[in-house]
Design a protein around this motif. Structure first.
Motif, PDB file in Angstrom:
ATOM      1  N   ARG A   1       0.863  -1.178   0.000  1.00 23.06           N
ATOM      2  CA  ARG A   1       0.000   0.000   0.000  1.00 23.06           C
ATOM      3  C   ARG A   1       0.899   1.227   0.000  1.00 23.06           C
ATOM      4  NH1 ARG A   1      -0.044   2.996   4.442  1.00 23.06           N
ATOM      5  NH2 ARG A   1       0.917   2.142   6.321  1.00 23.06           N
ATOM      6  N   CYS A   2       0.534   2.201  -0.768  1.00 24.84           N
ATOM      7  CA  CYS A   2       1.270   3.457  -0.749  1.00 24.84           C
ATOM      8  C   CYS A   2       0.884   4.231   0.506  1.00 24.84           C
ATOM      9  CB  CYS A   2       0.940   4.277  -1.996  1.00 24.84           C
ATOM     10  SG  CYS A   2       1.815   5.859  -2.077  1.00 24.84           S
ATOM     11  N   ALA A   3       1.863   4.797   1.177  1.00 29.17           N
ATOM     12  CA  ALA A   3       1.602   5.557   2.404  1.00 29.17           C
ATOM     13  C   ALA A   3       0.794   6.814   2.132  1.00 29.17           C
ATOM     14  CB  ALA A   3       2.926   5.926   3.070  1.00 29.17           C
ATOM     15  N   HIS A   4       0.684   7.207   0.874  1.00 30.16           N
ATOM     16  CA  HIS A   4      -0.022   8.426   0.496  1.00 30.16           C
ATOM     17  C   HIS A   4      -1.532   8.199   0.459  1.00 30.16           C
ATOM     18  CE1 HIS A   4      -0.929  11.466  -2.980  1.00 30.16           C
ATOM     19  NE2 HIS A   4      -1.206  12.016  -1.809  1.00 30.16           N
ATOM     20  N   ARG A   5      -2.010   7.415  -0.511  1.00 35.17           N
ATOM     21  CA  ARG A   5      -3.448   7.219  -0.699  1.00 35.17           C
ATOM     22  C   ARG A   5      -3.858   5.749  -0.650  1.00 35.17           C
ATOM     23  NH1 ARG A   5      -5.325  12.142  -3.137  1.00 35.17           N
ATOM     24  NH2 ARG A   5      -7.404  11.218  -3.165  1.00 35.17           N
ATOM     25  N   GLN A   6      -2.978   4.897  -0.141  1.00 35.44           N
ATOM     26  CA  GLN A   6      -3.260   3.478   0.090  1.00 35.44           C
ATOM     27  C   GLN A   6      -3.454   2.652  -1.184  1.00 35.44           C
ATOM     28  OE1 GLN A   6      -2.945   2.988   3.510  1.00 35.44           O
ATOM     29  NE2 GLN A   6      -2.580   5.180   3.348  1.00 35.44           N
ATOM     30  N   VAL A   7      -3.073   3.185  -2.333  1.00 40.24           N
ATOM     31  CA  VAL A   7      -3.150   2.415  -3.577  1.00 40.24           C
ATOM     32  C   VAL A   7      -2.097   1.306  -3.524  1.00 40.24           C
ATOM     33  CG1 VAL A   7      -2.816   2.516  -6.083  1.00 40.24           C
ATOM     34  CG2 VAL A   7      -4.046   4.354  -4.904  1.00 40.24           C
ATOM     35  N   PRO A   8      -2.421   0.076  -3.927  1.00 39.02           N
ATOM     36  CA  PRO A   8      -1.445  -1.023  -3.856  1.00 39.02           C
ATOM     37  C   PRO A   8      -0.162  -0.719  -4.623  1.00 39.02           C
ATOM     38  CG  PRO A   8      -3.630  -1.891  -4.263  1.00 39.02           C
ATOM     39  CD  PRO A   8      -3.742  -0.398  -4.385  1.00 39.02           C
ATOM     40  N   LEU A   9       0.963  -0.925  -3.967  1.00 41.23           N
ATOM     41  CA  LEU A   9       2.249  -0.733  -4.632  1.00 41.23           C
ATOM     42  C   LEU A   9       2.507  -1.826  -5.666  1.00 41.23           C
ATOM     43  CD1 LEU A   9       4.505   0.416  -1.663  1.00 41.23           C
ATOM     44  CD2 LEU A   9       3.625   1.801  -3.554  1.00 41.23           C
ATOM     45  N   SER A  10       1.777  -2.941  -5.579  1.00 38.03           N
ATOM     46  CA  SER A  10       1.921  -3.988  -6.590  1.00 38.03           C
ATOM     47  C   SER A  10       1.397  -3.536  -7.949  1.00 38.03           C
ATOM     48  CB  SER A  10       1.192  -5.262  -6.150  1.00 38.03           C
ATOM     49  OG  SER A  10      -0.170  -4.999  -5.876  1.00 38.03           O
ATOM     50  N   MET A  11       0.740  -2.372  -7.994  1.00 30.87           N
ATOM     51  CA  MET A  11       0.320  -1.781  -9.256  1.00 30.87           C
ATOM     52  C   MET A  11       1.368  -0.800  -9.790  1.00 30.87           C
ATOM     53  SD  MET A  11      -3.642  -0.977  -8.123  1.00 30.87           S
ATOM     54  CE  MET A  11      -4.004  -0.030  -9.606  1.00 30.87           C
ATOM     55  N   GLY A  12       2.488  -0.702  -9.064  1.00 32.29           N
ATOM     56  CA  GLY A  12       3.479   0.322  -9.366  1.00 32.29           C
ATOM     57  C   GLY A  12       4.454  -0.014 -10.477  1.00 32.29           C
ATOM     58  N   VAL A  13       5.492   0.830 -10.584  1.00 27.03           N
ATOM     59  CA  VAL A  13       6.501   0.741 -11.650  1.00 27.03           C
ATOM     60  C   VAL A  13       7.877   0.665 -11.010  1.00 27.03           C
ATOM     61  CG1 VAL A  13       7.496   1.900 -13.652  1.00 27.03           C
ATOM     62  CG2 VAL A  13       5.034   2.037 -13.233  1.00 27.03           C
ATOM     63  N   VAL A  14       8.688  -0.275 -11.476  1.00 25.99           N
ATOM     64  CA  VAL A  14      10.049  -0.437 -10.965  1.00 25.99           C
ATOM     65  C   VAL A  14      10.993   0.447 -11.770  1.00 25.99           C
ATOM     66  CG1 VAL A  14      11.929  -2.057 -10.542  1.00 25.99           C
ATOM     67  CG2 VAL A  14       9.551  -2.795 -10.253  1.00 25.99           C
ATOM     68  N   GLU A  15      11.789   1.237 -11.059  1.00 26.13           N
ATOM     69  CA  GLU A  15      12.815   2.076 -11.691  1.00 26.13           C
ATOM     70  C   GLU A  15      14.123   1.845 -10.952  1.00 26.13           C
ATOM     71  OE1 GLU A  15      11.532   6.113 -11.634  1.00 26.13           O
ATOM     72  OE2 GLU A  15       9.958   5.811 -13.147  1.00 26.13           O
ATOM     73  N   GLY A  16      15.028   1.112 -11.572  1.00 27.30           N
ATOM     74  CA  GLY A  16      16.291   0.796 -10.904  1.00 27.30           C
ATOM     75  C   GLY A  16      16.040  -0.101  -9.709  1.00 27.30           C
ATOM     76  N   GLU A  17      16.377   0.419  -8.505  1.00 25.92           N
ATOM     77  CA  GLU A  17      16.135  -0.339  -7.276  1.00 25.92           C
ATOM     78  C   GLU A  17      14.956   0.222  -6.491  1.00 25.92           C
ATOM     79  OE1 GLU A  17      17.757  -3.195  -6.474  1.00 25.92           O
ATOM     80  OE2 GLU A  17      18.678  -2.902  -8.443  1.00 25.92           O
ATOM     81  N   THR A  18      14.213   1.134  -7.071  1.00 24.30           N
ATOM     82  CA  THR A  18      13.080   1.734  -6.376  1.00 24.30           C
ATOM     83  C   THR A  18      11.767   1.290  -7.012  1.00 24.30           C
ATOM     84  OG1 THR A  18      13.025   3.728  -7.761  1.00 24.30           O
ATOM     85  CG2 THR A  18      14.457   3.780  -5.812  1.00 24.30           C
ATOM     86  N   LEU A  19      10.702   1.436  -6.224  1.00 20.43           N
ATOM     87  CA  LEU A  19       9.360   1.116  -6.696  1.00 20.43           C
ATOM     88  C   LEU A  19       8.527   2.394  -6.615  1.00 20.43           C
ATOM     89  CD1 LEU A  19       7.197  -0.918  -7.597  1.00 20.43           C
ATOM     90  CD2 LEU A  19       6.800  -1.447  -5.185  1.00 20.43           C
TER      91      LEU A  19
END
Length: 363
Positions: free
Chosen positions: A77-95
């Motif tokens: 979950r994103c700490a901002h608006r609780q959207v799942p981070l599993s929907m996110g984008v990988v950039e280098g070593e960050t999500l």
């Protein structure tokens, strides 16, 4: 054990009365202890530069593999608006969250908020990061106290990767409390369930030992007739020609994992070795993911195991399907009755229940 009630038989030996009415905690209301390494997916499913979702006992986890090849595990979950981070984008070593592009490091700390300006509210530190390790083709996370992760070992599987064995990996969801799975594998008296696959097997319990975290049982298996699946014979090291033998089977619950070794008659090493883990997915722990590593001994004939592989796979899948049918039926009965009404009489299973109770945590 302290919580177990006993009667005394005519020969003076203590006999357990069973769980029901003995005043012990309902095992199906006991959760797995989080201070162990648990597999949550297969390594090959977490591709470089991608993120997937997993779960442990109601905790949603986002797994991603960075540019370096390392896998990271974050609270999903994103700490901002609780959207799942599993929907996110990988950039280098960050999500990066797919919604407002907040970026997270592998430890869960926020590394960037693209539009943050002076005077804006102070941002949160981030989300929970889980210790994570890869081994045996699986991704393990440590959902408990992170301070204990470094001193808690992964299971040791010497046959995995050995030139003498080849490994078949399983990963299946089973709709039952994990304890039903421990009982099913340890209690070999249920072979009648598999009569259409393995024929008439006679299991004889030779001995068993119980410790604070473990129960180990040794059975002698003999084939008493009936049609036997070809895959069963191949898995037991009998070759394409088949043949009856007396096999020694050792099964061990070593909390929270289980192992099974089958040693054919006159053999020097096991024909196969099985390691399993049952990982609860939902918060009530009535659904678990069963992970299995079946390490099968390679025969002396080159390529023979490769040819037999599909037959062995079909056999093991059929046996597992029958076991799953039974344990899910047990779970449905518990759901309908609202309690554990089992009248268990097998001392071995009563002991493994005590081990699971003693090492688990309340739900």
């Amino acid at each position: 054990m302290a919580e177990t009630d006993f009667d005394v038989s005519g020969n003076g030996r203590p006999v357990r009365r069973g769980d029901r009415g003995s005043g012990v905690v309902d095992l199906r209301r006991v959760g797995v202890h989080p201070d162990f390494w648990y597999p949550v997916t297969r390594s090959r499913k977490v591709r470089r530069g991608q993120v997937i979702g997993a779960a442990f006992a109601g905790e949603r986890i986002a797994l991603y593999r960075g540019r370096s090849g390392a896998v990271h595990a974050l609270e999903d979950r994103c700490a901002h608006r609780q959207v799942p981070l599993s929907m996110g984008v990988v950039e280098g070593e960050t999500l990066r969250c797919c919604y407002h592009a907040w970026a997270y490091r592998g430890d869960g700390r926020i590394s960037q908020i693209p539009y943050l300006a002076t005077g804006d509210a102070r941002p949160p530190r981030g989300v929970r990061g889980y210790p994570v390790r890869e081994a045996y083709g699986l991704v393990f996370v440590f959902p408990g106290d992170p301070q204990k992760a470094a001193v808690t070992p992964l299971p040791e599987l010497p046959a995995f990767g050995s030139p003498a064995y080849r490994t078949m990996t399983f990963s299946r969801t089973v709709r039952c409390h994990y304890s039903f799975m421990h009982e099913n594998l340890l209690d070999m008296n249920h072979q009648f369930l598999h009569r259409g696959v393995v024929g008439r097997l006679h299991p004889e319990l030779l001995e068993y030992r119980t410790g604070e975290r473990s129960v180990e049982a040794r059975y002698l298996f003999t084939h008493a007739g009936g049609k036997r699946n070809r895959g069963a014979g191949l898995l037991a090291g009998e070759g394409l020609g088949g043949g009856d033998s007396a096999d020694l089977m050792t099964i061990r619950t070593d909390y929270p994992y289980q192992t099974l070794d089958l040693l054919p008659e006159n053999a020097e090493r096991p024909a196969f070795r099985l390691w399993t883990a049952y990982v609860p997915e939902d918060a009530e722990q009535r659904r678990c993911r069963a992970y299995g590593l079946l390490m099968i001994e390679k025969p002396g004939i080159p390529g023979a195991l490769h040819l037999a592989w599909p037959l062995i796979r079909r056999f093991t899948e059929r046996v597992f399907a029958e076991d799953r049918m039974a344990v899910e039926a047990e779970q449905r009965a518990w759901d309908e009755q609202g309690e554990d009404r089992n009248h268990e009489v097998f001392a071995l299973i009563l002991d493994v229940r005590e081990v699971l109770r003693a090492n688990g945590v309340p739900l």
